[in-house]
Design a protein around this motif. Structure first.
Motif, mmCIF file in Angstrom:
data_model
loop_
_atom_site.group_PDB
_atom_site.id
_atom_site.type_symbol
_atom_site.label_atom_id
_atom_site.label_comp_id
_atom_site.label_asym_id
_atom_site.label_seq_id
_atom_site.Cartn_x
_atom_site.Cartn_y
_atom_site.Cartn_z
ATOM 1 N N LEU A 99 -3.807 -11.658 9.060
ATOM 2 C CA LEU A 99 -2.592 -12.127 8.787
ATOM 3 C C LEU A 99 -2.372 -12.867 7.641
ATOM 4 O O LEU A 99 -2.139 -12.870 6.044
ATOM 5 C CB LEU A 99 -1.109 -12.348 9.752
ATOM 6 C CG LEU A 99 -1.176 -11.110 10.599
ATOM 7 C CD1 LEU A 99 -0.492 -11.574 11.496
ATOM 8 C CD2 LEU A 99 -0.945 -9.287 10.347
ATOM 9 N N GLU A 100 -2.557 -14.043 7.827
ATOM 10 C CA GLU A 100 -3.023 -15.616 6.901
ATOM 11 C C GLU A 100 -3.814 -14.415 5.504
ATOM 12 O O GLU A 100 -3.530 -15.121 4.187
ATOM 13 C CB GLU A 100 -3.099 -16.777 7.331
ATOM 14 C CG GLU A 100 -2.240 -17.082 8.135
ATOM 15 C CD GLU A 100 -2.431 -17.520 9.895
ATOM 16 O OE1 GLU A 100 -3.790 -17.613 10.268
ATOM 17 O OE2 GLU A 100 -0.832 -16.356 10.560
ATOM 18 N N ASP A 101 -4.740 -14.370 5.665
ATOM 19 C CA ASP A 101 -5.990 -13.730 5.164
ATOM 20 C C ASP A 101 -4.543 -12.615 3.908
ATOM 21 O O ASP A 101 -5.153 -12.710 2.843
ATOM 22 C CB ASP A 101 -7.269 -13.433 5.523
ATOM 23 C CG ASP A 101 -8.403 -14.125 6.510
ATOM 24 O OD1 ASP A 101 -7.675 -14.664 6.118
ATOM 25 O OD2 ASP A 101 -9.383 -13.289 6.420
ATOM 26 N N MET A 102 -4.293 -11.611 4.420
ATOM 27 C CA MET A 102 -3.920 -10.710 3.913
ATOM 28 C C MET A 102 -2.740 -11.744 2.773
ATOM 29 O O MET A 102 -2.739 -10.891 1.433
ATOM 30 C CB MET A 102 -2.625 -9.976 4.343
ATOM 31 C CG MET A 102 -3.441 -8.993 5.432
ATOM 32 S SD MET A 102 -1.509 -7.993 6.154
ATOM 33 C CE MET A 102 -1.042 -6.383 4.959
ATOM 34 N N LEU A 130 1.663 -3.667 8.648
ATOM 35 C CA LEU A 130 2.916 -3.437 7.563
ATOM 36 C C LEU A 130 4.697 -4.393 8.081
ATOM 37 O O LEU A 130 5.144 -5.090 6.899
ATOM 38 C CB LEU A 130 3.599 -2.067 8.563
ATOM 39 C CG LEU A 130 3.141 -0.892 7.738
ATOM 40 C CD1 LEU A 130 3.903 0.542 8.876
ATOM 41 C CD2 LEU A 130 3.955 -0.722 6.376
ATOM 42 N N SER A 131 4.344 -4.667 9.020
ATOM 43 C CA SER A 131 5.601 -5.661 9.091
ATOM 44 C C SER A 131 5.590 -7.235 8.131
ATOM 45 O O SER A 131 6.312 -8.070 8.101
ATOM 46 C CB SER A 131 5.613 -5.938 10.602
ATOM 47 O OG SER A 131 5.789 -5.545 11.155
ATOM 48 N N ARG A 132 4.023 -7.224 8.321
ATOM 49 C CA ARG A 132 3.366 -8.471 7.266
ATOM 50 C C ARG A 132 3.907 -8.553 6.029
ATOM 51 O O ARG A 132 4.723 -9.307 5.068
ATOM 52 C CB ARG A 132 2.287 -9.081 7.513
ATOM 53 C CG ARG A 132 2.127 -10.220 7.364
ATOM 54 C CD ARG A 132 2.182 -11.654 7.865
ATOM 55 N NE ARG A 132 1.414 -13.027 6.817
ATOM 56 C CZ ARG A 132 1.269 -13.693 8.004
ATOM 57 N NH1 ARG A 132 2.058 -13.819 9.134
ATOM 58 N NH2 ARG A 132 1.145 -14.996 7.552
ATOM 59 N N THR A 133 3.936 -7.152 5.308
ATOM 60 C CA THR A 133 4.216 -6.884 4.462
ATOM 61 C C THR A 133 5.919 -7.288 3.745
ATOM 62 O O THR A 133 6.100 -7.260 2.102
ATOM 63 C CB THR A 133 4.105 -5.342 3.606
ATOM 64 O OG1 THR A 133 4.924 -4.395 4.543
ATOM 65 C CG2 THR A 133 2.416 -4.937 3.779
ATOM 66 N N ALA A 134 6.402 -7.615 4.752
ATOM 67 C CA ALA A 134 7.961 -7.342 4.277
ATOM 68 C C ALA A 134 8.086 -8.833 4.217
ATOM 69 O O ALA A 134 9.222 -8.819 3.179
ATOM 70 C CB ALA A 134 8.803 -7.108 5.841
ATOM 71 N N GLU A 150 9.526 3.725 9.568
ATOM 72 C CA GLU A 150 10.783 2.753 9.671
ATOM 73 C C GLU A 150 10.788 2.104 10.798
ATOM 74 O O GLU A 150 12.362 0.964 10.209
ATOM 75 C CB GLU A 150 11.071 4.256 10.846
ATOM 76 C CG GLU A 150 12.047 5.175 9.404
ATOM 77 C CD GLU A 150 12.616 6.669 10.616
ATOM 78 O OE1 GLU A 150 11.585 6.710 10.876
ATOM 79 O OE2 GLU A 150 14.013 7.081 10.407
ATOM 80 N N ILE A 151 10.090 1.664 11.671
ATOM 81 C CA ILE A 151 10.230 0.473 12.340
ATOM 82 C C ILE A 151 10.598 -0.625 11.991
ATOM 83 O O ILE A 151 10.848 -1.611 12.085
ATOM 84 C CB ILE A 151 9.488 0.945 13.954
ATOM 85 C CG1 ILE A 151 10.270 1.736 14.806
ATOM 86 C CG2 ILE A 151 9.705 -0.656 14.914
ATOM 87 C CD1 ILE A 151 8.299 2.168 15.536
ATOM 88 N N SER A 152 9.199 -0.502 10.825
ATOM 89 C CA SER A 152 8.964 -2.131 10.095
ATOM 90 C C SER A 152 10.080 -2.202 9.265
ATOM 91 O O SER A 152 10.073 -3.550 8.518
ATOM 92 C CB SER A 152 7.456 -1.896 10.188
ATOM 93 O OG SER A 152 7.389 -0.963 9.001
ATOM 94 N N GLY A 153 10.456 -1.281 8.949
ATOM 95 C CA GLY A 153 11.273 -1.340 7.705
ATOM 96 C C GLY A 153 10.036 -1.716 6.041
ATOM 97 O O GLY A 153 10.830 -1.841 4.706
ATOM 98 N N ALA A 154 9.226 -0.930 6.620
ATOM 99 C CA ALA A 154 8.273 -1.160 5.153
ATOM 100 C C ALA A 154 7.794 0.131 4.667
ATOM 101 O O ALA A 154 7.489 1.475 5.467
ATOM 102 C CB ALA A 154 7.220 -1.898 5.313
ATOM 103 N N PRO A 155 7.018 0.198 2.728
ATOM 104 C CA PRO A 155 7.025 1.441 2.463
ATOM 105 C C PRO A 155 5.481 1.967 2.795
ATOM 106 O O PRO A 155 4.489 0.855 3.160
ATOM 107 C CB PRO A 155 7.055 0.506 1.156
ATOM 108 C CG PRO A 155 6.966 -0.494 0.703
ATOM 109 C CD PRO A 155 7.970 -0.801 2.642
#
Ligand code: URP
Ligand code: ZN
Ligand code: ZN
Length: 464
Positions: A136-139, A171-175, A230-235
């Protein structure tokens, strides 16, 4: 600074069609307007009868990619050159993070593949196969390097597939980091079982590639992607959508306000499962995933483009030569390297079968092949637009040019064309990339290695 004035053309953007001249200064567009004054020190090009389009942006290519026991046959030199001939001036290709390695290493590997070879500008998505401890940090790090999108596979178990937990975490990280998650949406677990059954029953011909990948496996995965969005709120961006059933999932989600975006490709708009049943081993030329669908499917995708249920047309260009690569699966369709060539023909095919056939307006054509890809993937308005300040990536498009697509004349390094013998009206006559004329009337004038890596911005159009 060097100027080029393109005179007497019709400027077409995603919103506007007007008679105007374009003045290029250096690498950028300086001015657009009627009857611009001629600078006697600069170059002048007459574009009477021509359309002036923003350069095409293909957000889905696989150049020099190890896959299926071999490597895709176009590298960054041959693939970007072929793209340029077809009026595409920007690619977004995929770097792959092998399991157990860091994303940064994969980025370095793909930079090495591309630098000194690409003749048009390019960005990279990162295919993540293993999140690991630091994923996730690499992202976040990758986003800061301009790799603002990630592709995750819901198919190819044991090779590229990741589980729902990985997809949801990313996906959640993209938020937070504003990247865009792209999903290859097919239920890999189900498909794997069906494939094994087929092989056990001696069903080894190319057609079984399609028959073992049901539309419901695609629709189910899209449905799951929608739920995770929908759950993560991210596209979420669905790549290479192939079927009406999957499209219905996208449409329904978008109607409910879920930020789902999807692309399709010319092969799904123009070909069908019958192509996999061609005599002998010919069907292998059409083995890619998701597979081609029944004949009644393409009209549904054209409708999807018309009503903006689909937002982008890319190619998923992933060429393998028939003679020495597709042949690996002669006795077993699972060993046929998955992928097909198309980066050179996208604009020709969509213009002819879309605009000429009355399926879409010129402006919608530009939106699908250039402007929306730029917006969604963090390149707008530098790319995907004809406006002062934008890169001078300009295609002088001859709407009357007649052209027959053939492996004998194409520039892709592959020994067949999926669209062999297709006749189209409308083709790129002259192509500019950052102000430099790189293709003119069938000749390549660009320089290998002149293409630049594009650092893309996070929180592109999918987030707005
Ligand atoms: O068959 C395909 N599409 N090959 C390329 C890899 C992918 O899934 O996009
Ligand atoms: Zn894919
Ligand atoms: Zn692909």
């Amino acid at each position: 600074m060097l100027t080029t004035l393109i005179r007497n053309g019709t400027v077409v953007t995603s919103t506007d069609t007007r008679a105007a001249d374009i003045l290029i200064e250096g690498e950028r567009i300086k001015e657009i307007g009627p009857s611009l004054p001629v600078d006697t020190a600069g170059k002048v090009i007459d574009a009477t009868g021509m359309l002036l389009l923003p350069g095409g942006i293909d957000v889905h290519t696989h150049l020099d990619m190890p896959f299926g026991g071999t490597t895709s046959s176009d590298d960054f030199e041959t693939g970007t050159k072929a793209a340029a001939f077809g009026g595409t001036t920007t690619l977004i290709d995929f770097a792959i993070q092998p399991k157990g390695t860091r994303m940064r290493d994969a980025l370095d590997t793909w930079w090495k593949k591309a630098e000194n070879r690409a003749s048009i500008d390019y960005g990279l998505h990162m295919i993540v196969t293993d999140l690991g401890e630091a994923g996730l940090e690499d992202m976040d790090h990758l986003v800061s390097e301009g790799v603002a999108s990630f592709k995750l596979f819901m198919a190819y178990p044991g090779v590229l597939m990741v589980d729902d937990s990985t997809i949801f975490q990313m996906l959640s990280r993209t938020a937070k980091n504003g990247a865009l998650i792209c999903l290859h949406a097919e239920n890999g677990g189900i498909i794997d079982v069906i494939v094994k059954r087929a092989i056990a029953e001696g069903k080894t011909a190319p057609i079984y590639h399609a028959l073992t990948r049901p539309v419901a496996a695609e629709a189910e995965a899209v449905h799951r992607a929608v739920a995770m969005s929908e759950i993560s709120g991210a596209p979420v961006y669905i790549v290479h959508l192939s079927s009406e059933e999957a499209l219905n999932e996208v449409r329904e989600a978008r109607d409910r306000g879920v930020p789902i975006f999807a692309e399709t490709c010319p092969q799904y708009l123009l070909l069908s499962i019958e192509d996999l049943a061609r005599p002998g081993f010919e069907g292998a030329k059409y083995v890619f995933t998701p597979p081609l669908r029944k004949k009644n499917n393409p009209p549904k995708l054209w409708e999807g483009l018309k009503h903006d249920h689909l937002q982008v047309v890319s190619t998923d260009h992933c060429p393998f030569c028939f003679e020495d690569q597709k042949i690996l699966g002669k006795d077993d369709f699972t060993k046929i390297p998955n992928g097909g060539p198309g980066v050179e023909n996208r604009l020709q095919l969509l213009y002819h079968h879309g605009v000429n056939a009355g399926q879409m307006s010129l402006n919608r054509f530009v939106e699908l092949v250039s402007t929306t890809p730029a917006r969604l993937f963090g390149l707008y308005p530098r790319k995907g637009e004809l406006a002062p300040g934008s890169d001078a990536d300009i295609v002088i498009w001859d709407p009357e040019a007649q052209y027959e697509i053939s492996a004998k004349t194409h520039h892709m390094r592959v020994d067949y064309s999926m669209f062999e013998g297709f006749r189209v009206k409308g083709n790129a006559r002259t192509v500019f990339s950052r102000g430099e004329k790189i293709v003119d009337q069938g000749s390549f004038l660009g320089r290998t290695g002149r293409g630049a890596f594009l650092k893309r911005e996070a929180r592109g159009g999918a987030w707005k």
